[in-house]
Design a protein around this motif. Structure first.
Motif, short mmCIF file in Angstrom:
data_model
loop_
_atom_site.label_atom_id
_atom_site.label_comp_id
_atom_site.label_asym_id
_atom_site.label_seq_id
_atom_site.Cartn_x
_atom_site.Cartn_y
_atom_site.Cartn_z
N VAL A 179 42.16 35.87 36.64
CA VAL A 179 41.84 34.85 37.80
C VAL A 179 42.81 34.19 38.49
O VAL A 179 43.90 34.50 37.92
N VAL A 180 43.33 34.77 39.67
CA VAL A 180 44.43 34.26 40.15
C VAL A 180 43.90 33.60 41.14
O VAL A 180 42.74 34.14 42.52
N TYR A 181 43.94 32.46 41.59
CA TYR A 181 43.30 31.22 42.38
C TYR A 181 44.67 31.37 43.90
O TYR A 181 45.93 31.02 43.04
N VAL A 182 44.56 31.74 44.41
CA VAL A 182 45.08 31.19 45.81
C VAL A 182 44.83 29.80 46.84
O VAL A 182 43.85 29.80 47.12
N ASP A 183 45.74 29.21 47.48
CA ASP A 183 45.41 28.27 47.89
C ASP A 183 46.73 27.53 49.21
O ASP A 183 47.79 27.53 48.61
N VAL A 184 47.05 26.77 50.15
CA VAL A 184 47.77 26.35 50.70
C VAL A 184 47.73 24.98 50.82
O VAL A 184 49.38 24.79 51.11
N ASP A 185 46.72 24.73 50.18
CA ASP A 185 46.90 23.18 49.85
C ASP A 185 48.29 22.23 48.59
O ASP A 185 47.70 23.01 47.22
N PRO A 186 49.17 21.54 48.45
CA PRO A 186 50.12 21.53 47.67
C PRO A 186 49.23 20.76 46.44
O PRO A 186 49.73 21.17 45.37
N PRO A 222 46.90 31.56 29.43
CA PRO A 222 47.48 32.98 29.76
C PRO A 222 47.03 34.34 31.03
O PRO A 222 47.59 35.19 31.26
N ALA A 223 45.71 34.38 31.40
CA ALA A 223 44.65 34.91 31.82
C ALA A 223 44.27 34.98 33.37
O ALA A 223 43.70 34.34 34.03
N ALA A 224 44.73 33.23 33.62
CA ALA A 224 44.69 32.82 35.02
C ALA A 224 45.80 31.76 35.60
O ALA A 224 46.79 31.23 34.49
N THR A 225 46.17 32.42 36.74
CA THR A 225 47.10 31.62 37.90
C THR A 225 47.00 31.34 39.01
O THR A 225 45.98 31.09 39.28
N VAL A 226 47.76 30.14 39.70
CA VAL A 226 47.16 30.27 40.88
C VAL A 226 48.39 29.43 41.72
O VAL A 226 49.51 29.88 41.34
N VAL A 227 49.16 30.64 42.34
CA VAL A 227 49.59 30.48 43.56
C VAL A 227 49.89 30.36 45.46
O VAL A 227 48.41 29.91 45.48
N PRO A 269 54.82 37.62 42.72
CA PRO A 269 54.39 37.98 41.28
C PRO A 269 53.25 37.48 40.07
O PRO A 269 53.38 38.17 39.52
N GLU A 270 53.33 36.35 40.92
CA GLU A 270 51.59 35.57 40.10
C GLU A 270 51.01 36.74 40.03
O GLU A 270 49.87 36.93 38.93
N VAL A 271 51.04 37.03 41.33
CA VAL A 271 49.36 38.09 41.83
C VAL A 271 49.72 39.46 41.21
O VAL A 271 48.61 39.67 40.29
#
Length: 269
Positions: free
Chosen positions: A101-108, A122-127, A141-143
């Protein structure tokens, strides 16, 4: 206004954020006075606003469970917001700990709290990125570390499109994302609609969100359906979110009060 220790120094806590307002609707605590003032103004104008957020969140959970049951093991959640109960990785990894799972959001703040929750996973990250920059998301790179675009991926854009105006060409954004997907991938969309409401409620809601960096762009069922161009929409189609494969018949009653329409499209080979 005193800045809490979890708030990054470079954000303006005097200006409402749509992510933090949504957090308030869901009963969260990661919001500031400016967010609460704006959210309460929205609730005064549209008393069902918290119900709308909750119904949309429940739709997300049901969709993810359906996609996991359909064999999907990669999820790209764009506009994921501030984490709350029932996050995508929790549902997907409960079925298969290897689900990515990759989360993406513009809000810091959404990104900061996602990093905290995902530490050691290790199987999930956020950018931190903007839906309006799909090429940057796909190349991050994280995606690319977690998502293999030669295999099916579920792209989730839930409760976000009504913050993307026509001038930002959402159809082009979705076309770019679709071009990166393998057959068997899915697109999940939901957004606020005025198919049953309008007039004073819509005018006041638009006024409230003009205080933020993301004014509302409410669309019809026809407009949302058109965003699934190139995908086959799965049953039951583009419907009020409580009507999308409800857990009980009762939970789909008075579904139009949720205001959000949603649907799921499959990319066939």
């Amino acid at each position: 206004m005193q800045r809490p220790n979890w708030a990054p120094d470079d954000i303006d806590i005097e200006r409402p954020s749509v992510a933090r307002m949504y957090d308030y609707y869901l009963g969260g605590s990661h919001n500031f006075a400016a967010d609460r003032v704006a959210a309460r103004a929205m609730v005064e104008a549209v008393p069902d606003a918290p119900l709308m957020a909750q119904a949309n969140r429940a739709f997300l959970r049901r969709v993810v469970q359906h996609l996991v049951d359909s064999g999907v093991r990669q999820f790209l959640d764009i506009g994921s917001g501030i984490p709350t109960v029932g996050n995508v990785h929790e549902i997907a990894q409960r079925a298969d700990p290897r689900a990515r799972v990759v989360y993406v959001d513009v809000d810091p703040i959404a990104v900061a709290h996602s990093k905290e929750i995902l530490a050691g996973n290790p199987a999930a990250t956020v950018v931190q990125e903007d839906l309006r920059r799909p090429e940057a998301i796909l190349a991050h790179p994280e995606v690319t570390r977690l998502v293999d675009f030669s295999l099916p991926v579920a792209v989730l854009i839930v409760a976000v499109l009504h913050f993307i105006p026509h001038s930002d060409h959402p159809e082009d954004i979705l076309r770019t994302l679709r071009a990166a997907l393998a057959p068997g991938s899915y697109l999940v969309l939901s957004q606020a609609s005025d198919d049953t409401r309008g007039g004073a409620e819509r005018t006041e809601a638009e006024r409230v969100y003009r205080r933020t960096d993301n004014p509302l762009c409410i669309r019809s069922r026809t407009e949302l359906t058109a965003f699934f161009d190139g995908f086959t929409i799965v049953d039951p189609g583009v419907v009020w979110v409580p009507q999308w494969r409800p857990e009980t018949p009762e939970s789909a009653e008075n579904a139009e009060q949720a205001v959000f329409l949603g649907g799921v499209g499959r990319l066939d080979g």
